[in-house]
Each structure stands twice: as C-alpha cells, then as structure tokens.
Design a protein around this motif. Structure first.
Motif, PDB file in Angstrom:
ATOM      1  N   VAL A  49       0.843  -1.214   0.000  1.00 30.51           N
ATOM      2  CA  VAL A  49       0.000   0.000   0.000  1.00 30.51           C
ATOM      3  C   VAL A  49       0.867   1.248   0.000  1.00 30.51           C
ATOM      4  N   ASP A  50       1.907   1.241   0.814  1.00 25.17           N
ATOM      5  CA  ASP A  50       2.805   2.395   0.892  1.00 25.17           C
ATOM      6  C   ASP A  50       3.506   2.641  -0.439  1.00 25.17           C
ATOM      7  N   CYS A  51       3.898   1.574  -1.131  1.00 25.96           N
ATOM      8  CA  CYS A  51       4.552   1.735  -2.427  1.00 25.96           C
ATOM      9  C   CYS A  51       3.591   2.343  -3.447  1.00 25.96           C
ATOM     10  N   GLU A  52       2.338   1.922  -3.410  1.00 30.68           N
ATOM     11  CA  GLU A  52       1.337   2.483  -4.316  1.00 30.68           C
ATOM     12  C   GLU A  52       1.105   3.960  -4.010  1.00 30.68           C
ATOM     13  N   ARG A  53       1.052   4.303  -2.728  1.00 28.62           N
ATOM     14  CA  ARG A  53       0.882   5.714  -2.340  1.00 28.62           C
ATOM     15  C   ARG A  53       2.070   6.543  -2.801  1.00 28.62           C
ATOM     16  N   LEU A  54       3.258   5.957  -2.714  1.00 31.43           N
ATOM     17  CA  LEU A  54       4.461   6.666  -3.134  1.00 31.43           C
ATOM     18  C   LEU A  54       4.436   6.943  -4.634  1.00 31.43           C
ATOM     19  N   GLU A  55       3.999   5.981  -5.431  1.00 32.99           N
ATOM     20  CA  GLU A  55       3.899   6.194  -6.878  1.00 32.99           C
ATOM     21  C   GLU A  55       2.973   7.371  -7.183  1.00 32.99           C
ATOM     22  N   VAL A  56       1.860   7.443  -6.481  1.00 28.91           N
ATOM     23  CA  VAL A  56       0.911   8.551  -6.680  1.00 28.91           C
ATOM     24  C   VAL A  56       1.564   9.876  -6.325  1.00 28.91           C
ATOM     25  N   GLU A  57       2.298   9.907  -5.219  1.00 26.80           N
ATOM     26  CA  GLU A  57       2.968  11.133  -4.778  1.00 26.80           C
ATOM     27  C   GLU A  57       4.013  11.584  -5.800  1.00 26.80           C
ATOM     28  N   ILE A  58       4.749  10.639  -6.344  1.00 35.88           N
ATOM     29  CA  ILE A  58       5.779  10.987  -7.334  1.00 35.88           C
ATOM     30  C   ILE A  58       5.139  11.602  -8.571  1.00 35.88           C
ATOM     31  N   ARG A  59       4.057  10.987  -9.038  1.00 38.26           N
ATOM     32  CA  ARG A  59       3.375  11.529 -10.228  1.00 38.26           C
ATOM     33  C   ARG A  59       2.839  12.933  -9.958  1.00 38.26           C
ATOM     34  N   GLN A  60       2.275  13.144  -8.771  1.00 41.24           N
ATOM     35  CA  GLN A  60       1.752  14.467  -8.409  1.00 41.24           C
ATOM     36  C   GLN A  60       2.866  15.499  -8.351  1.00 41.24           C
ATOM     37  N   TYR A  61       3.995  15.111  -7.780  1.00 37.72           N
ATOM     38  CA  TYR A  61       5.146  16.011  -7.689  1.00 37.72           C
ATOM     39  C   TYR A  61       5.598  16.430  -9.081  1.00 37.72           C
ATOM     40  N   GLN A  62       5.690  15.458  -9.979  1.00 33.75           N
ATOM     41  CA  GLN A  62       6.159  15.763 -11.326  1.00 33.75           C
ATOM     42  C   GLN A  62       5.180  16.657 -12.075  1.00 33.75           C
ATOM     43  N   LEU A  63       3.894  16.432 -11.884  1.00 37.94           N
ATOM     44  CA  LEU A  63       2.888  17.268 -12.539  1.00 37.94           C
ATOM     45  C   LEU A  63       3.009  18.722 -12.108  1.00 37.94           C
ATOM     46  N   ILE A  64       3.303  18.932 -10.831  1.00 36.33           N
ATOM     47  CA  ILE A  64       3.364  20.288 -10.284  1.00 36.33           C
ATOM     48  C   ILE A  64       4.709  20.957 -10.549  1.00 36.33           C
ATOM     49  N   PHE A  65       5.793  20.233 -10.263  1.00 36.09           N
ATOM     50  CA  PHE A  65       7.114  20.851 -10.297  1.00 36.09           C
ATOM     51  C   PHE A  65       7.904  20.562 -11.569  1.00 36.09           C
ATOM     52  N   ARG A  66       7.490  19.554 -12.313  1.00 33.38           N
ATOM     53  CA  ARG A  66       8.180  19.223 -13.561  1.00 33.38           C
ATOM     54  C   ARG A  66       7.141  18.979 -14.656  1.00 33.38           C
ATOM     55  N   PRO A  67       6.455  20.040 -15.069  1.00 35.44           N
ATOM     56  CA  PRO A  67       5.368  19.871 -16.048  1.00 35.44           C
ATOM     57  C   PRO A  67       5.821  19.279 -17.374  1.00 35.44           C
ATOM     58  N   ASP A  68       7.097  19.457 -17.720  1.00 30.87           N
ATOM     59  CA  ASP A  68       7.583  18.879 -18.971  1.00 30.87           C
ATOM     60  C   ASP A  68       7.790  17.374 -18.867  1.00 30.87           C
ATOM     61  N   GLN A  69       7.646  16.838 -17.651  1.00 30.89           N
ATOM     62  CA  GLN A  69       7.863  15.414 -17.434  1.00 30.89           C
ATOM     63  C   GLN A  69       6.879  14.562 -18.233  1.00 30.89           C
ATOM     64  N   GLN A  70       5.668  15.064 -18.408  1.00 31.96           N
ATOM     65  CA  GLN A  70       4.682  14.275 -19.141  1.00 31.96           C
ATOM     66  C   GLN A  70       5.110  14.061 -20.592  1.00 31.96           C
ATOM     67  N   ALA A  71       5.758  15.070 -21.168  1.00 31.72           N
ATOM     68  CA  ALA A  71       6.260  14.929 -22.538  1.00 31.72           C
ATOM     69  C   ALA A  71       7.378  13.896 -22.589  1.00 31.72           C
ATOM     70  N   VAL A  72       8.213  13.884 -21.546  1.00 31.45           N
ATOM     71  CA  VAL A  72       9.299  12.906 -21.470  1.00 31.45           C
ATOM     72  C   VAL A  72       8.728  11.495 -21.395  1.00 31.45           C
ATOM     73  N   ILE A  73       7.749  11.310 -20.517  1.00 31.94           N
ATOM     74  CA  ILE A  73       7.144   9.988 -20.342  1.00 31.94           C
ATOM     75  C   ILE A  73       6.438   9.544 -21.614  1.00 31.94           C
ATOM     76  N   ARG A  74       5.743  10.468 -22.254  1.00 28.51           N
ATOM     77  CA  ARG A  74       5.044  10.125 -23.494  1.00 28.51           C
ATOM     78  C   ARG A  74       6.040   9.682 -24.574  1.00 28.51           C
ATOM     79  N   ASN A  75       7.159  10.373 -24.658  1.00 30.33           N
ATOM     80  CA  ASN A  75       8.180   9.998 -25.645  1.00 30.33           C
ATOM     81  C   ASN A  75       8.744   8.616 -25.340  1.00 30.33           C
TER      82      ASN A  75
END
Length: 200
Positions: A49-75
């Motif tokens: 459960v904690d690992c799943e929560r951590l994955e969510v937190e990482i994605r949220q962090y990247q959305l807020i502080f690294r908006p270009d990350q989505q383009a990287v992941i898509r590529n």
C-alpha cells in the motif's frame, strides 16, 4: 517511533524527494531510508500500500514541479511501443517507471520478453545488427521461487533499453515488484497504445 499502519505523510514526502532525485531507487528502499531519517519505522504489512501511495505522490510532484515530465514519459512510452512492435515475436510487456509514469530523462525502457531460450532473442537482435550487452537480474515470486534471468541492454535513438528474457511459461505469472510488495505490473503493446491515446 513505532508505526502500526501505513507510513506517515512526512515519510511519504521525504521518500518522494528521494525517488525524484534518483528514478532508479527501489520504492521500499526509499520509504525505509525516509523512515530511518525521520526516526519512524515501517509496518511491513502495509508495504504494498505504501509503495502504491508513493507512486501517486511521485506523479503528483512531477505534474506540479516538472510539467515537462509528461512529454518525457510520453516519448519514452512511444519508443517502448515501437520496440514492442519490433519484438512482437517475444510477447513483450512494458514494466517499470516508464509504465507507471514516474520515469525521467535518464530512465531506461524495461521490457519483459518471453522466449524458449535467451539465445533466440540474442540471435534476433544480432540478425538485425543491434549490438547489446549482457547481464543478469534476480526476480522473486509469491510462491518463494527465485530466478536469475538474462538482461540484454542496448541504446536506440538515444533511449536505453533493458530486455529481460524470461521463459515462455513465465508470462503466466509476474514476479513481485520488490521483496515485500505486490505483483509487478506488466503492460502489453495494446495497453501502452491506450496510454498514448488522447484519453489515456
């Protein structure tokens, strides 16, 4: 301080920063390091459960502080899909940070392949003039079984790939994500295509 449930938000936030700084860091190790630093302990019953929560937190962090990350992941996912189509004879499955959406520019695309022998994949790559290096990786299964499987690594279009070659029957059961977590998530080329669609 003893913990009798999921980790605190403070541990989760600290572990998130550790994983953002090093995308290759094992999630349970990041949580353990964060808990140790903050003087807390981890209740292993809630590790998955904690690992799943951590994955969510990482994605949220990247959305807020690294908006270009989505383009990287898509590529990276697009490159993964090209490779999966190329390797279709080996029933490829995408795993890891590129699938979960927590990858960064330095992340490798990791594909699980399934073949009668590792040599058949090697022969295929050599026939296509793709040089690679060999290594091994250990995996654990819920029934206690452990196995070491070959990993073939190469770079294509500046994207590093790890091809993890399992036996044909291993497609039926995924290994655990870590020594205390749930099963590793694997995605077929159809699933990756859906992630790349506008609604994905």
């Amino acid at each position: 301080m003893a913990t009798t449930g999921p980790v605190s938000q403070a541990v989760l936030s600290f572990a998130t920063r550790l994983c953002v700084e090093d995308a290759t860091l094992d999630r349970i190790k990041a949580l353990q390091k964060a808990a140790d630093r903050l003087g807390e302990s981890i209740d292993q019953r809630f590790a998955a459960v904690d690992c799943e929560r951590l994955e969510v937190e990482i994605r949220q962090y990247q959305l807020i502080f690294r908006p270009d990350q989505q383009a990287v992941i898509r590529n990276l996912r697009a490159e993964a899909m090209k490779a999966m189509t190329f390797l279709s004879d080996f029933s490829p499955r995408l795993v890891g940070s590129v699938l979960t959406g927590t990858a960064d520019r330095q992340s490798k695309v990791t594909l699980h392949l399934f073949a009668d022998t590792p040599e058949s994949v090697m022969t295929f790559l050599l026939a296509k003039s793709i040089p690679f290096t060999e290594s091994e990786r250990r995996y654990h299964y819920r029934n206690g079984r452990q196995t070491r499987v070959p990993v073939l690594s190469f770079v294509a279009f500046d994207v590093p790939f790890d091809l993890v070659v399992f036996g044909l029957d291993d497609i039926k059961e995924a290994p655990v994500a870590n020594s205390r977590g749930g099963l590793m998530t694997r995605a077929s080329v159809t699933k990756v295509a859906s992630l790349l669609s506008p609604s994905g």
